[in-house]
Design a protein around this motif. Structure first.
Motif, mmCIF file in Angstrom:
data_model
loop_
_atom_site.group_PDB
_atom_site.id
_atom_site.type_symbol
_atom_site.label_atom_id
_atom_site.label_comp_id
_atom_site.label_asym_id
_atom_site.label_seq_id
_atom_site.Cartn_x
_atom_site.Cartn_y
_atom_site.Cartn_z
ATOM 1 N N ASP A 58 0.039 49.569 -6.361
ATOM 2 C CA ASP A 58 -0.932 50.510 -6.047
ATOM 3 C C ASP A 58 -1.780 50.609 -4.823
ATOM 4 O OD1 ASP A 58 -0.511 51.715 -8.747
ATOM 5 O OD2 ASP A 58 -2.291 50.698 -9.567
ATOM 6 N N PHE A 60 -5.466 52.193 -2.468
ATOM 7 C CA PHE A 60 -6.414 53.163 -2.184
ATOM 8 C C PHE A 60 -6.683 53.217 -0.728
ATOM 9 C CE2 PHE A 60 -6.766 51.925 -6.591
ATOM 10 C CZ PHE A 60 -7.664 52.644 -7.336
ATOM 11 N N GLY A 73 -11.232 60.264 0.125
ATOM 12 C CA GLY A 73 -10.454 59.075 -0.555
ATOM 13 C C GLY A 73 -9.191 59.636 -1.078
ATOM 14 N N ASN A 75 -7.046 58.129 -4.261
ATOM 15 C CA ASN A 75 -6.716 57.228 -5.283
ATOM 16 C C ASN A 75 -5.425 57.074 -5.690
ATOM 17 O OD1 ASN A 75 -6.311 55.854 -7.841
ATOM 18 N ND2 ASN A 75 -8.494 56.641 -8.590
ATOM 19 N N SER A 77 -3.721 55.022 -7.916
ATOM 20 C CA SER A 77 -3.347 53.985 -8.605
ATOM 21 C C SER A 77 -2.528 54.712 -9.884
ATOM 22 C CB SER A 77 -4.678 53.464 -9.173
ATOM 23 O OG SER A 77 -5.520 54.550 -10.032
ATOM 24 N N ALA A 114 0.789 57.504 -2.668
ATOM 25 C CA ALA A 114 -0.203 57.425 -1.741
ATOM 26 C C ALA A 114 0.323 57.577 -0.426
ATOM 27 C CB ALA A 114 -1.189 56.228 -1.725
ATOM 28 N N MET A 250 -14.974 53.930 -3.007
ATOM 29 C CA MET A 250 -14.120 54.868 -3.850
ATOM 30 C C MET A 250 -14.642 54.894 -5.173
ATOM 31 S SD MET A 250 -11.496 55.673 -2.300
ATOM 32 C CE MET A 250 -9.947 56.254 -3.383
ATOM 33 N N SER A 254 -12.167 52.801 -9.464
ATOM 34 C CA SER A 254 -12.488 51.448 -8.794
ATOM 35 C C SER A 254 -13.692 50.915 -8.986
ATOM 36 C CB SER A 254 -12.465 52.099 -7.032
ATOM 37 O OG SER A 254 -12.834 50.969 -6.370
ATOM 38 N N HIS A 406 -9.758 49.096 -12.324
ATOM 39 C CA HIS A 406 -9.301 48.822 -10.871
ATOM 40 C C HIS A 406 -10.266 48.016 -10.154
ATOM 41 C CE1 HIS A 406 -5.672 49.131 -8.418
ATOM 42 N NE2 HIS A 406 -4.992 49.814 -9.401
#
Length: 531
Positions: A58, A60, A73, A75, A77, A114, A250, A254, A406
């Motif tokens: 993952d 971020f 941001g 994310n 994940s 991402a 985040m 998170s 996370h």
């Protein structure tokens, strides 16, 4: 072990591996922006730091777009599979999700998505150019770094158990040693497919089919439809004010809000009057950490599944209540027991000539993740989902299509609306604590970013998958300090002067006059490149 801190005016890259930093610099020199460079660095880290991160994990991204002045941001994940229910494990006679092996592969990796989304929205250079350095280092190889060699040796037994892991990371019956050339031909092939077909190939194309087919042959939980449905999420960062600056993190899933809670508590005192290397300092920050972790563990999960009362948790009134519990006289250690969490992470940061800034972090969760490579793809799959609980009443209970609690939390600080510090670190429980160390070092004690990163560090809790819930101090903190802490109830473990348990932090600071400075952690293989 103290690094010199470069000071420049145009652009900078800081990462935990010197090759990845050089890759980021090369992208910027080709005309790319910070977002391009961040994607290229992220991809390269997945090759040269495979024990900490990779395509099967993952990511971020916390970003500042200079042209709009917007903080945003992404994310990246992954969610659990559609068949992920506690009964799936109960039928196998398991009371908890295993930490390694195919049964620990519970969530879809969010990394490739991402990269694709960040590049699609902000990138300037062709996608192929950003992935090419990672492909090249996977195909041609690179000398194994000191940190990678250390983890290969530590995990040698685990690596040799899995045929695909053994084929990739060992030769002649032993794991690769420092300075030996590591080539990852199968990973290069997977990256090449991604390079040619775009980021969605990982979720919709031939690469996805190869991954899910390989997992299916050994009884894996994830199905093609789980990959097809995966998309990360653009999010608005959360923030608090600390010493007149805005600290961004985040939002959940998170754990970033735990750091903001710590800062809110510390706003109630003049920390600079407490000597940074004193027992009083380590006691205070440890108790602040415990209070924040108590609420983090009580609430943190996928916010799509359960309400997380962030407004209350981040309020000044609540911080004052917690602070009164911390400031006991005489000082006394709270016996709070934290949850065990994983460790493998790679944090990096980029700023460019336009003023764009990207603070990003990525992970496989444990070192070498699940220790399972999906068939002949060369992709080590993450074990992030093993952090789910099989107790249906737990906040982080396993449910289908759910993101786990996370640990990843890239940080950014703004002064008068513009980024003044980008920071982050490796280590599960250690991430908010090390960010706290760096932030207070810079804003309370007046240190440079490099001096703050190099400070003696502490970490409280069961990070790196350990059962011990002790307060760990680097040896440079001093035996007298440790004795004082034990006298008020802390269980203290003394580590090496510069210990890898403390993780590897990187930072970039930007002064009001526009001078850019960078910091790479002396505990790792990182470097800073700027001009």
């Amino acid at each position: 072990m103290q690094n010199r801190m470069p000071q420049v005016r145009q652009a900078m890259v800081a990462s935990p591996h010197y090759i990845a930093s050089a890759v980021g610099a090369s992208i910027l020199h080709k005309g790319g922006n910070a977002f391009d460079a961040a994607v290229a660095v992220s991809a390269a880290l997945g090759v040269v730091y495979p024990h900490m991160t990779g395509l099967g994990g993952d990511a971020f991204f916390l970003m500042f777009e200079a042209s709009t002045g917007e903080y945003v941001g992404y994310n990246g994940s992954g969610r659990s599979g559609s068949r992920a229910v506690p009964g799936w494990y109960a039928d196998k006679g398991m009371s908890r999700i295993p930490a390694r092996g195919i049964d620990s592969v519970v969530t879809v990796p969010g990394m490739a998505d991402a990269w694709w989304e960040v590049w699609s929205r902000y990138g300037k250079l062709p996608w192929e150019d950003l992935i090419e350095p990672a492909v090249r280092y996977a195909e041609d190889g690179y000398p194994v770094s000191a940190n990678l060699a250390e983890w290969l040796k530590k995990d040698e037994e685990l690596i040799l158990l899995d045929g695909n892991m053994r084929r990739t990371y060992s030769q002649n019956g032993r794991v690769y040693q420092e300075s030996e050339q590591l080539r990852q031909k199968e990973l290069a092939g997977s990256l090449r497919m991604l390079q040619r077909g775009g980021g969605r190939v990982f979720y919709e194309g031939d690469l996805m089919q190869r991954i899910t087919t390989a997992m299916g042959h050994v009884g894996g939980l994830l199905m093609p439809e789980d990959f097809l449905c995966h998309h990360g999420e653009w999010v608005k960062p959360i923030s608090t004010e600390y010493r007149g600056r805005t600290v961004y993190q985040m939002p959940p899933n998170s754990q970033g809000f735990s750091l903001l809670m710590m800062l809110n508590m510390l706003e109630n005192t003049e920390l600079r009057h407490i000597p940074r290397r004193s027992a009083a300092f380590y006691h205070l920050v440890t108790e602040v950490v415990k209070k924040a972790f108590h609420d983090r563990d009580a609430y943190l999960t996928d916010p799509d599944f359960r309400h997380i009362p962030l407004e209350q948790l981040l309020s000044r009134e609540y911080a004052e209540q917690l602070w009164k519990q911390v400031c006991l006289l005489p000082p006394q250690a709270d016996p709070f027991l934290s949850q065990a969490s994983g460790q493998d992470t790679a944090y990096a940061a980029v700023v460019d000539e336009e003023g764009n800034a990207v603070s990003f972090i990525q992970s496989l969760y444990f070192d070498f993740g699940s220790a399972y490579i999906a068939g002949d793809t060369g992709i080590v799959m993450q074990n992030r989902g093993c952090y789910f609980s099989l107790d249906p009443a737990a906040p982080n209970a396993l449910e289908p299509n759910k993101r786990s609690f996370h640990t990843l939390m890239p940080g950014m600080v703004a002064d008068q609306g513009r980024p003044c510090l980008l920071l982050g670190t490796q280590g599960g429980e250690g991430q908010p604590q090390t960010q706290l160390s760096v932030l207070t070092g810079v804003f309370d004690y007046g240190l440079t970013a490099q001096e703050a990163v190099s400070l003696p560090r502490w970490v409280y809790g069961r990070t790196w998958g350990e059962d011990s819930d002790t307060l760990k101090l680097e040896g440079r903190c001093g035996s007298e300090t440790a004795a004082e802490l034990r006298a008020i109830g802390h269980q203290v473990d003394m580590l090496r002067d510069w210990d890898g348990v403390m993780g590897q932090a990187q930072a970039i600071s930007i002064s009001r006059e526009g001078v850019i400075s960078g910091a790479a952690d002396p505990r790792g293989d990182g470097s800073v490149i700027g001009w």
